[in-house]
Design an enzyme around this catalytic site. Structure first.
Site: not given
Ligand code: AMP
Length: 286
Positions: A37, A179
């Site tokens: 995020h 990620v």
């Protein structure tokens, strides 16, 4: 950092920024924030004058048997992370504020394009209607120049890109890289459900994607063979919803790889459903 809980104050602040000719970058989230995020927030900060993050666990994208009630909501920690990341404003609405009801079930909805039908569309039938509708609503409240979405949720990204294009939306949709944890596990708010033993087994998803990438790089162009390579690595899963190699644009099966494809996995480890993917691009052809 501004923290807003109402539509009116969020919209007012955004309009003020735009009037002052500041561009707005927006990252919609369901909270329980991690580096995945925060990478979207960093992109928003780099590419735009102001960054806005929403935290809203959207009930309309959860089926009745799914984890809506258990979904983690560590709000103070989330706000601290966003402050550290240099976020300018956070929109943190209640369900009532967003839907003017307790569920949103009766509201107007967005019908996503056919890219929503396979894969997640089969296993979570109303999921993308909920996603498309809430993203459309959020972009009416936060009229961003750019909105940032992770490739981690690859089909979701396709659904949102199609919606933005088909409905002539003013916001540019910006895809951001997946990620991962150091050992390869894609970061996800749901990873915190995993026990130590399950966490170890969850690694088989990224291992399967590494294996399929290797086979592709070595010249394997038969989608069924590539799927077998993945399935072989996915044996530690408790249940496999799908492990497929499909067209990157339509997400439909291909008999031969003549353009870029994507390998997508959805699997359950214990009670936790995990998804991951990797794009097999023609640039990788050796
Ligand atoms: P969520 O809070 O799960 O709804 O995710 C909010 C946004 O963060 C979506 O655009 C996701 O694709 C993105 N996201 C979640 N996990 C990752 C990750 N590991 N890497 C990059 N983006 C991510």
């Amino acid at each position: 950092m501004k923290v807003f809980s109402t539509v009116a104050e969020t919209r007012h602040w955004c309009r003020q920024q735009l009037r002052e000719t500041h561009s707005i970058g927006f990252a919609p989230t369901m909270g329980a924030l991690h580096e995945g995020h925060l990478s979207l927030v960093r992109q928003a900060n780099e590419q735009c004058d102001r960054s806005v993050v929403s935290i809203f666990v959207n009930p309309t994208q959860f089926a009745p048997h799914e984890d809506l009630d258990q979904y983690p909501r560590p709000i103070e920690n989330d706000l601290a992370l966003l402050r550290q990341a240099g976020t300018d404003a956070v929109f943190l609405p209640s369900v009532q504020e967003m839907y003017l009801s307790d569920s949103g079930d009766e509201s107007t909805k967005v019908l996503p394009s056919s890219v929503a039908l396979p894969l997640e569309g089969v296993h979570r039938p109303d999921h993308f209607v909920g996603v498309a509708t809430v993203v459309m609503k959020l972009l009416q409240i936060v009229p961003a120049d750019r909105a940032f979405f992770g490739r981690k949720d690859f089909q979701q990204l396709c659904v949102i890109e199609h919606m933005a294009r088909d409905l002539s939306m003013a916001t540019e949709i910006v895809p951001c890289p997946i990620v991962r944890e150091e050992d390869g596990l894609a970061m996800s708010s749901r990873n915190r459900y995993l026990s130590t033993e399950e966490r170890k087994r969850a690694l088989c998803l990224s291992k399967a994607l590494q294996a399929v990438q290797q086979a592709f790089d070595a010249g394997q162009r038969d989608p069924s063979e590539l799927e077998l390579v993945m399935k072989d690595s996915l044996k530690p899963c408790d249940h496999l919803d799908y492990a497929v190699v499909v067209d990157r644009e339509s997400l439909l099966p291909v008999s031969k790889i003549t353009r870029s494809v994507v390998a997508l996995i959805a699997a359950r480890i214990g009670k936790t459903r995990l998804i991951d993917n990797c794009e097999l691009t023609l640039a990788n052809i050796v």
